[in-house]
Design a protein around this motif. Sequence first.
Motif, PDB file in Angstrom:
ATOM      1  N   PHE A   1       0.869  -1.175   0.000  1.00  0.00           N
ATOM      2  CA  PHE A   1       0.000   0.000   0.000  1.00  0.00           C
ATOM      3  C   PHE A   1       0.902   1.219   0.000  1.00  0.00           C
ATOM      4  CE2 PHE A   1       0.970  -0.317   4.449  1.00  0.00           C
ATOM      5  CZ  PHE A   1       0.831   0.952   4.994  1.00  0.00           C
ATOM      6  N   GLY A   2       0.407   2.305  -0.599  1.00  0.00           N
ATOM      7  CA  GLY A   2       1.269   3.476  -0.721  1.00  0.00           C
ATOM      8  C   GLY A   2       0.500   4.705  -1.123  1.00  0.00           C
ATOM      9  N   ASN A   3       1.253   5.750  -1.432  1.00  0.00           N
ATOM     10  CA  ASN A   3       0.626   7.017  -1.779  1.00  0.00           C
ATOM     11  C   ASN A   3       1.581   7.881  -2.580  1.00  0.00           C
ATOM     12  OD1 ASN A   3       2.302   7.514   0.609  1.00  0.00           O
ATOM     13  ND2 ASN A   3       1.425   9.581   0.592  1.00  0.00           N
TER      14      ASN A   3
ATOM     15  N   LEU B   1      -5.400   1.970   6.115  1.00  0.00           N
ATOM     16  CA  LEU B   1      -4.993   0.785   5.367  1.00  0.00           C
ATOM     17  C   LEU B   1      -3.998  -0.045   6.165  1.00  0.00           C
ATOM     18  CD1 LEU B   1      -4.614   2.211   1.744  1.00  0.00           C
ATOM     19  CD2 LEU B   1      -6.515   0.899   2.688  1.00  0.00           C
ATOM     20  N   ALA B   2      -3.012   0.621   6.802  1.00  0.00           N
ATOM     21  CA  ALA B   2      -2.011  -0.106   7.580  1.00  0.00           C
ATOM     22  C   ALA B   2      -2.668  -0.904   8.702  1.00  0.00           C
ATOM     23  CB  ALA B   2      -0.980   0.866   8.147  1.00  0.00           C
ATOM     24  N   MET B   3      -3.554  -0.268   9.438  1.00  0.00           N
ATOM     25  CA  MET B   3      -4.169  -0.939  10.586  1.00  0.00           C
ATOM     26  C   MET B   3      -5.111  -2.052  10.150  1.00  0.00           C
ATOM     27  SD  MET B   3      -4.698   2.413  13.042  1.00  0.00           S
ATOM     28  CE  MET B   3      -5.455   1.509  14.372  1.00  0.00           C
ATOM     29  N   THR B   4      -5.803  -1.856   9.043  1.00  0.00           N
ATOM     30  CA  THR B   4      -6.705  -2.883   8.535  1.00  0.00           C
ATOM     31  C   THR B   4      -5.920  -4.101   8.060  1.00  0.00           C
ATOM     32  OG1 THR B   4      -8.288  -1.171   7.878  1.00  0.00           O
ATOM     33  CG2 THR B   4      -8.574  -3.351   6.908  1.00  0.00           C
ATOM     34  N   LEU B   5      -4.843  -3.863   7.317  1.00  0.00           N
ATOM     35  CA  LEU B   5      -4.012  -4.972   6.842  1.00  0.00           C
ATOM     36  C   LEU B   5      -3.450  -5.780   8.009  1.00  0.00           C
ATOM     37  CD1 LEU B   5      -2.105  -3.214   3.932  1.00  0.00           C
ATOM     38  CD2 LEU B   5      -3.569  -5.228   3.705  1.00  0.00           C
ATOM     39  N   ALA B   6      -2.976  -5.089   9.042  1.00  0.00           N
ATOM     40  CA  ALA B   6      -2.369  -5.782  10.182  1.00  0.00           C
ATOM     41  C   ALA B   6      -3.388  -6.609  10.953  1.00  0.00           C
ATOM     42  CB  ALA B   6      -1.703  -4.765  11.109  1.00  0.00           C
ATOM     43  N   ALA B   7      -4.663  -6.250  10.881  1.00  0.00           N
ATOM     44  CA  ALA B   7      -5.693  -6.892  11.703  1.00  0.00           C
ATOM     45  C   ALA B   7      -6.242  -8.178  11.107  1.00  0.00           C
ATOM     46  CB  ALA B   7      -6.841  -5.917  11.944  1.00  0.00           C
ATOM     47  N   PHE B   8      -5.973  -8.460   9.844  1.00  0.00           N
ATOM     48  CA  PHE B   8      -6.506  -9.689   9.258  1.00  0.00           C
ATOM     49  C   PHE B   8      -5.964 -10.915   9.991  1.00  0.00           C
ATOM     50  CE2 PHE B   8      -6.947  -7.157   5.202  1.00  0.00           C
ATOM     51  CZ  PHE B   8      -8.329  -7.287   5.104  1.00  0.00           C
ATOM     52  N   PRO B   9      -6.796 -11.906  10.273  1.00  0.00           N
ATOM     53  CA  PRO B   9      -6.260 -13.173  10.771  1.00  0.00           C
ATOM     54  C   PRO B   9      -5.219 -13.720   9.806  1.00  0.00           C
ATOM     55  CG  PRO B   9      -8.657 -13.122  10.959  1.00  0.00           C
ATOM     56  CD  PRO B   9      -8.269 -11.916  10.159  1.00  0.00           C
TER      57      PRO B   9
ATOM     58  N   LEU C   1      -2.241  -3.407 -10.792  1.00  0.00           N
ATOM     59  CA  LEU C   1      -1.883  -3.307  -9.375  1.00  0.00           C
ATOM     60  C   LEU C   1      -2.984  -3.860  -8.494  1.00  0.00           C
ATOM     61  CD1 LEU C   1      -0.264   0.247  -9.129  1.00  0.00           C
ATOM     62  CD2 LEU C   1       0.896  -1.942  -8.811  1.00  0.00           C
ATOM     63  N   TYR C   2      -4.213  -3.515  -8.814  1.00  0.00           N
ATOM     64  CA  TYR C   2      -5.374  -3.941  -8.020  1.00  0.00           C
ATOM     65  C   TYR C   2      -5.451  -5.459  -7.929  1.00  0.00           C
ATOM     66  CZ  TYR C   2     -10.401  -3.662  -6.673  1.00  0.00           C
ATOM     67  OH  TYR C   2     -11.626  -3.738  -6.048  1.00  0.00           O
ATOM     68  N   GLU C   3      -5.090  -6.131  -9.022  1.00  0.00           N
ATOM     69  CA  GLU C   3      -5.166  -7.592  -9.065  1.00  0.00           C
ATOM     70  C   GLU C   3      -3.934  -8.265  -8.487  1.00  0.00           C
ATOM     71  OE1 GLU C   3      -7.397  -9.460 -12.473  1.00  0.00           O
ATOM     72  OE2 GLU C   3      -6.675  -7.644 -13.465  1.00  0.00           O
ATOM     73  N   THR C   4      -2.908  -7.488  -8.134  1.00  0.00           N
ATOM     74  CA  THR C   4      -1.686  -8.066  -7.579  1.00  0.00           C
ATOM     75  C   THR C   4      -1.422  -7.509  -6.185  1.00  0.00           C
ATOM     76  OG1 THR C   4      -0.382  -6.420  -8.810  1.00  0.00           O
ATOM     77  CG2 THR C   4      -0.618  -8.587  -9.803  1.00  0.00           C
ATOM     78  N   ASN C   5      -2.516  -7.250  -5.450  1.00  0.00           N
ATOM     79  CA  ASN C   5      -2.443  -6.941  -4.014  1.00  0.00           C
ATOM     80  C   ASN C   5      -1.772  -5.611  -3.700  1.00  0.00           C
ATOM     81  OD1 ASN C   5      -3.680  -9.441  -3.400  1.00  0.00           O
ATOM     82  ND2 ASN C   5      -1.709 -10.486  -3.501  1.00  0.00           N
ATOM     83  N   ALA C   6      -1.991  -4.601  -4.530  1.00  0.00           N
ATOM     84  CA  ALA C   6      -1.423  -3.275  -4.281  1.00  0.00           C
ATOM     85  C   ALA C   6      -2.524  -2.227  -4.375  1.00  0.00           C
ATOM     86  CB  ALA C   6      -0.313  -2.966  -5.285  1.00  0.00           C
ATOM     87  N   LEU C   7      -2.508  -1.269  -3.436  1.00  0.00           N
ATOM     88  CA  LEU C   7      -3.525  -0.222  -3.401  1.00  0.00           C
ATOM     89  C   LEU C   7      -2.858   1.092  -3.012  1.00  0.00           C
ATOM     90  CD1 LEU C   7      -6.558   0.385  -3.698  1.00  0.00           C
ATOM     91  CD2 LEU C   7      -6.818  -0.159  -1.271  1.00  0.00           C
TER      92      LEU C   7
END
Length: 530
Positions: A141-143, A219-227, A174-180
């Motif tokens: 993820f980036g900006n 995005l960072a916090m959501t990604l980290a929270a996935f089981p 990018l969307y299909e290769t896990n990048a947002l």
Amino acid sequence: MLAHDPGMRALLCLIWLILVPVSLPTPAVAGEVTLSSADLVETGSGARIAPDLVLPAEDRNVPIVGEANTQDGARLLRHLAGRGGINGFSGILYDNRDRGHSTLDPGLFPRLSRLVYGPALVSEEQDYGLAGRILLPAVVFGNSSTAITNGPIPRSQVRLAMTSRMGQAITPRLYETNALYVYPEHRDHDSEDLFPANWPYTITSQGSSGSDRRFLVALAMTLAAFPADTFAALREAGLVAPTLQMILRRNLATVSTREDYLSGRAHPVAFEPAQIRIGRMVAQAADLRADAIPPMVRLKVVEDGFRPAAGLAGLDERLFDTPSAIARIWRSFDWDREMVVTAADTADPNARPLRFEWRLLKGDPARVQIEPLDSEGRSARITVAWHDPFSEPAPGGGEDYATRRHARVDIGVFAHNGVHDSAPALVSIAFPAHQVRRYAAAESGGAPRLVSIDYDAAARGAYFDPVLHWTAPWTDEARYDLDGTPLGWNRRWADGRERFVSFREMGNPAEPRYRIDRTAPERPQLRFDG
């Protein structure tokens, strides 16, 4: 074979990148991943990949959330990390593409790996602006808190992507290769919505530099929270970015119910930072089971009423056809248009049965009809009538603007797997708001037909996107035969000249010809050589 055939090696590397989950060893330096030109392999499809790039192992001896991070949801994420079972920041990479102009504070997430570009890539400006020319074997993820502010065609990075062939190709990939990635709208969505389409491939923040930072935290916090097992399944299926988009939109302050989520309030082209509810995003991510992951909706046009050449200039009405977004530009003189679109290529990652919802997100319900063509709603017939520009309330505009002018229809397509709705796929139809058109019913009744078009946007000071449109110093009034057959135009120039111009069938060399003069690239003008 790979040693003697670089093209085949690159192709196999790309397939590996998309389909195979990667086990990443630990490099010497924790927290930073340096990317150099030597790491990259050409794919032959306009992108380079870094198949051997190594990420640091997550150091679980340091806090998952820094002490200075007081964002909503930080306490919940700390609790989840202490309990165990979540992915954390393993396999996740943050990519800042504005050279630190609006970056994610490293102290907020001490475990998060950050991408660093080598000198050669910096000199090539591979580290700056719109992402997509480099694909990385990680969840990214980036900006880039930047925009095109100089030259004749200023625009946000997202509008640049939507209106360029390169951007239309690399951003969906990018969307299909896990990048947002997150980009500010920077004057493309203030008192007027200048975007020609809506899509799920990026997140556009309402505002300019710095408006993207809250989205990065979310995005960072959501990604980290996935089981951990859910994160692995998302990564393997290439569904990280669509799932993040679903969670972001489902937890906006304006969205409380499923019906809210299936409405336009959850899917603006640009998002207000203040509407993000990060704590709710973290909670939903932590509760997402691996066997309940929603799919990415894939669209395809089956029948298309929009043409490869239309209007006086004979330009293409098909802006782009991509897996989860289709965009059209209304150039013809018709009152209404029709498309048949299918989502039949959509597959649930857990083979759950799917049903589809087609919803009008933006536009006049009286002028848009959506007819599902099967019991599951996999395909639909869309009929859209002409839209004049319309205004809607603009939250966050403050004293600068209370309403926002729009000239686009957006239709969202959602797949429901019995547990969750997917992120939307989108069908957009943009109207030439810089033209003044008048339609009226024929004397004999029936559907409205064109009466006149004022093309002189330059004289009226009306903005138009010079990449997509043009101005002309005349107004046309349509003339019809007694049976309603179009005959041509009564043309009145700004200098007072008048003449009848016979109706032009596109591709007929005997008829008058038109050409676009781009001497002034910020304001291309249509010339009439008849």
